[in-house]
Scaffold this motif. Sequence first.
Motif, PDB file in Angstrom:
ATOM      1  N   ASP A  25       0.808  -1.216   0.000  1.00 45.75           N
ATOM      2  CA  ASP A  25       0.000   0.000   0.000  1.00 45.75           C
ATOM      3  C   ASP A  25       0.845   1.271   0.000  1.00 45.75           C
ATOM      4  O   ASP A  25       0.310   2.377   0.117  1.00 45.75           O
ATOM      5  CB  ASP A  25      -0.925   0.019   1.229  1.00 45.75           C
ATOM      6  N   VAL A  26       2.163   1.095  -0.117  1.00 42.96           N
ATOM      7  CA  VAL A  26       3.072   2.243  -0.045  1.00 42.96           C
ATOM      8  C   VAL A  26       4.043   2.208  -1.218  1.00 42.96           C
ATOM      9  O   VAL A  26       4.604   1.163  -1.556  1.00 42.96           O
ATOM     10  CB  VAL A  26       3.868   2.246   1.281  1.00 42.96           C
ATOM     11  N   SER A  27       4.236   3.377  -1.820  1.00 42.35           N
ATOM     12  CA  SER A  27       5.250   3.532  -2.863  1.00 42.35           C
ATOM     13  C   SER A  27       6.327   4.489  -2.351  1.00 42.35           C
ATOM     14  O   SER A  27       6.025   5.646  -2.042  1.00 42.35           O
ATOM     15  CB  SER A  27       4.616   4.086  -4.142  1.00 42.35           C
ATOM     16  N   LEU A  28       7.558   3.976  -2.236  1.00 45.94           N
ATOM     17  CA  LEU A  28       8.669   4.793  -1.749  1.00 45.94           C
ATOM     18  C   LEU A  28       9.539   5.236  -2.921  1.00 45.94           C
ATOM     19  O   LEU A  28       9.953   4.428  -3.741  1.00 45.94           O
ATOM     20  CB  LEU A  28       9.534   4.007  -0.764  1.00 45.94           C
ATOM     21  N   ILE A  29       9.815   6.530  -2.984  1.00 48.02           N
ATOM     22  CA  ILE A  29      10.733   7.065  -3.991  1.00 48.02           C
ATOM     23  C   ILE A  29      11.938   7.629  -3.245  1.00 48.02           C
ATOM     24  O   ILE A  29      11.800   8.569  -2.436  1.00 48.02           O
ATOM     25  CB  ILE A  29      10.062   8.180  -4.838  1.00 48.02           C
ATOM     26  N   PHE A  30      13.119   7.048  -3.465  1.00 45.69           N
ATOM     27  CA  PHE A  30      14.323   7.468  -2.761  1.00 45.69           C
ATOM     28  C   PHE A  30      15.097   8.481  -3.592  1.00 45.69           C
ATOM     29  O   PHE A  30      15.356   8.258  -4.782  1.00 45.69           O
ATOM     30  CB  PHE A  30      15.216   6.253  -2.464  1.00 45.69           C
ATOM     31  N   GLU A  31      15.469   9.574  -2.967  1.00 49.47           N
ATOM     32  CA  GLU A  31      16.258  10.620  -3.622  1.00 49.47           C
ATOM     33  C   GLU A  31      17.518  10.876  -2.789  1.00 49.47           C
ATOM     34  O   GLU A  31      17.467  11.540  -1.750  1.00 49.47           O
ATOM     35  CB  GLU A  31      15.452  11.913  -3.754  1.00 49.47           C
ATOM     36  N   GLU A  32      18.629  10.313  -3.251  1.00 50.51           N
ATOM     37  CA  GLU A  32      19.907  10.569  -2.575  1.00 50.51           C
ATOM     38  C   GLU A  32      20.516  11.838  -3.170  1.00 50.51           C
ATOM     39  O   GLU A  32      20.762  11.922  -4.373  1.00 50.51           O
ATOM     40  CB  GLU A  32      20.867   9.397  -2.752  1.00 50.51           C
ATOM     41  N   LEU A  33      20.741  12.829  -2.332  1.00 50.52           N
ATOM     42  CA  LEU A  33      21.282  14.099  -2.793  1.00 50.52           C
ATOM     43  C   LEU A  33      22.737  13.926  -3.227  1.00 50.52           C
ATOM     44  O   LEU A  33      23.518  13.259  -2.546  1.00 50.52           O
ATOM     45  CB  LEU A  33      21.193  15.145  -1.681  1.00 50.52           C
ATOM     46  N   LYS A  34      23.077  14.540  -4.365  1.00 53.08           N
ATOM     47  CA  LYS A  34      24.429  14.394  -4.910  1.00 53.08           C
ATOM     48  C   LYS A  34      25.045  15.767  -5.185  1.00 53.08           C
ATOM     49  O   LYS A  34      24.635  16.463  -6.125  1.00 53.08           O
ATOM     50  CB  LYS A  34      24.382  13.567  -6.198  1.00 53.08           C
ATOM     51  N   PRO A  35      25.994  16.189  -4.360  1.00 54.30           N
ATOM     52  CA  PRO A  35      26.674  17.463  -4.605  1.00 54.30           C
ATOM     53  C   PRO A  35      27.462  17.412  -5.915  1.00 54.30           C
ATOM     54  O   PRO A  35      28.039  16.375  -6.260  1.00 54.30           O
ATOM     55  CB  PRO A  35      27.626  17.597  -3.404  1.00 54.30           C
ATOM     56  N   LYS A  36      27.477  18.519  -6.654  1.00 53.64           N
ATOM     57  CA  LYS A  36      28.256  18.569  -7.893  1.00 53.64           C
ATOM     58  C   LYS A  36      29.745  18.395  -7.590  1.00 53.64           C
ATOM     59  O   LYS A  36      30.476  17.750  -8.351  1.00 53.64           O
ATOM     60  CB  LYS A  36      27.997  19.876  -8.628  1.00 53.64           C
ATOM     61  N   LYS A  37      30.189  18.981  -6.494  1.00 57.82           N
ATOM     62  CA  LYS A  37      31.554  18.773  -6.021  1.00 57.82           C
ATOM     63  C   LYS A  37      31.477  17.898  -4.783  1.00 57.82           C
ATOM     64  O   LYS A  37      30.988  18.317  -3.737  1.00 57.82           O
ATOM     65  CB  LYS A  37      32.237  20.098  -5.688  1.00 57.82           C
ATOM     66  N   LYS A  38      31.921  16.656  -4.909  1.00 58.39           N
ATOM     67  CA  LYS A  38      31.755  15.691  -3.834  1.00 58.39           C
ATOM     68  C   LYS A  38      32.563  16.078  -2.594  1.00 58.39           C
ATOM     69  O   LYS A  38      33.667  16.595  -2.696  1.00 58.39           O
ATOM     70  CB  LYS A  38      32.178  14.296  -4.300  1.00 58.39           C
ATOM     71  N   PHE A  39      31.972  15.796  -1.438  1.00 57.45           N
ATOM     72  CA  PHE A  39      32.694  15.969  -0.191  1.00 57.45           C
ATOM     73  C   PHE A  39      33.540  14.716   0.040  1.00 57.45           C
ATOM     74  O   PHE A  39      33.080  13.594  -0.200  1.00 57.45           O
ATOM     75  CB  PHE A  39      31.725  16.179   0.967  1.00 57.45           C
ATOM     76  N   PRO A  40      34.768  14.878   0.502  1.00 59.43           N
ATOM     77  CA  PRO A  40      35.665  13.723   0.620  1.00 59.43           C
ATOM     78  C   PRO A  40      35.290  12.801   1.777  1.00 59.43           C
ATOM     79  O   PRO A  40      34.692  13.231   2.761  1.00 59.43           O
ATOM     80  CB  PRO A  40      37.029  14.380   0.898  1.00 59.43           C
ATOM     81  N   PHE A  41      35.601  11.557   1.617  1.00 55.33           N
ATOM     82  CA  PHE A  41      35.549  10.596   2.722  1.00 55.33           C
ATOM     83  C   PHE A  41      36.523   9.461   2.422  1.00 55.33           C
ATOM     84  O   PHE A  41      36.422   8.858   1.365  1.00 55.33           O
ATOM     85  CB  PHE A  41      34.139  10.023   2.932  1.00 55.33           C
ATOM     86  N   PRO A  42      37.467   9.200   3.313  1.00 53.02           N
ATOM     87  CA  PRO A  42      37.678   9.905   4.574  1.00 53.02           C
ATOM     88  C   PRO A  42      38.187  11.326   4.379  1.00 53.02           C
ATOM     89  O   PRO A  42      38.687  11.676   3.318  1.00 53.02           O
ATOM     90  CB  PRO A  42      38.721   9.035   5.286  1.00 53.02           C
ATOM     91  N   TRP A  43      38.064  12.117   5.445  1.00 52.21           N
ATOM     92  CA  TRP A  43      38.509  13.497   5.440  1.00 52.21           C
ATOM     93  C   TRP A  43      39.985  13.595   5.835  1.00 52.21           C
ATOM     94  O   TRP A  43      40.502  12.701   6.512  1.00 52.21           O
ATOM     95  CB  TRP A  43      37.750  14.329   6.480  1.00 52.21           C
ATOM     96  N   THR A  44      40.607  14.705   5.526  1.00 56.55           N
ATOM     97  CA  THR A  44      41.784  15.151   6.258  1.00 56.55           C
ATOM     98  C   THR A  44      41.259  16.121   7.310  1.00 56.55           C
ATOM     99  O   THR A  44      40.131  16.619   7.196  1.00 56.55           O
ATOM    100  CB  THR A  44      42.804  15.875   5.361  1.00 56.55           C
ATOM    101  N   SER A  45      42.053  16.406   8.327  1.00 55.95           N
ATOM    102  CA  SER A  45      41.588  17.329   9.365  1.00 55.95           C
ATOM    103  C   SER A  45      41.308  18.707   8.778  1.00 55.95           C
ATOM    104  O   SER A  45      40.372  19.394   9.196  1.00 55.95           O
ATOM    105  CB  SER A  45      42.627  17.429  10.487  1.00 55.95           C
ATOM    106  N   GLN A  46      42.107  19.108   7.772  1.00 52.00           N
ATOM    107  CA  GLN A  46      41.911  20.418   7.147  1.00 52.00           C
ATOM    108  C   GLN A  46      40.594  20.453   6.370  1.00 52.00           C
ATOM    109  O   GLN A  46      39.839  21.424   6.452  1.00 52.00           O
ATOM    110  CB  GLN A  46      43.089  20.746   6.223  1.00 52.00           C
TER     111      GLN A  46
END
Length: 307
Positions: free
Chosen positions: A31-52
């Motif tokens: 009885d439910v329709s789920l539409i998933f929208e994962e947000l995608k930055p044009k400039k990706k954020f890094p992972f893992p990070w550096t402290s800077q």
Amino acid sequence: MKKILVVYFSQTGQLTEIVKSVLSPLEKSQDVSLIFEELKPKKKFPFPWTSQQFCDVFPESFQEIPCELEPFNFNADDNFDLIVLAYTVWYMSPSIPVTAFLKSSEAQKLIRNRPVVTIIGCRNMWLLAQEKVKTRIYNMGGRIAGNIVLMDKAKNLVGIATIAYWMFTGKKDRCLKIFPRPGVSEKDIKEAERFGHIILKELSKDKIDIDQTVLNKHGAIQVLPSYIIFEKRILKVFKIWSNFILQKGDPGDPKRQFRVRLFFYYLLIAIFIFAPIATIVSGIALIFSGNKIKEAIEYFSQNSLKH
């Protein structure tokens, strides 16, 4: 059939697991329709990070300065019955991609006159981030129909150590085989599907109006009294630091990197010197602010908005 849009940004993948667990009863329902929208930055954020890199996103995170996002896949003109917005907390604010979504024209269309359920995955501070999200949703003509918070339950300094290890190495294992695994526990994530059953039950009604008190009885929100005072104090300091860094340019600008490094050193001092002192001071303040703290706990446990 109820149509639900699920909007989220997960840098490490943990929030995706949380969202999938909470919504698994709905995903199984015919009885439910789920539409998933994962947000995608044009400039990706890094992972893992550096402290800077980790500290360089601070000013924009705290002051809710959006990034550019890739075009959305959903149709903002579709008639959704419910919006689920899942986010992590970056520097007492929703993550930058979620801020960008909330400031978009598409969000304005989607959220107007619609109920929104928020799902938060965080370490321990989420109160003021939710205030920012709540304010934007109400200002767009929407309403918070429910809030679910999953936190890292490690003690403060232990949690800082494990999260730092995870963020800077990309490894979600036990640091030195001594510390607990970082982040929200696998057990808590798996058991989060109980909230989905509550939401699913409400979807059968004409008006989706989830009782936050019922969610809270199942552990949806835990307001830690000390953090009510703690977050408000940090808010003032972060405002000064964010303005100080922003005076020298945009993210990645070499001109601001020295100030970003100074902020990193400040965080180290704050964590190991100021935080323990602030915890003691907050504990004393709690003794003399009993009624105000009780009122604040009640406020943050529900979804109304102060005017």
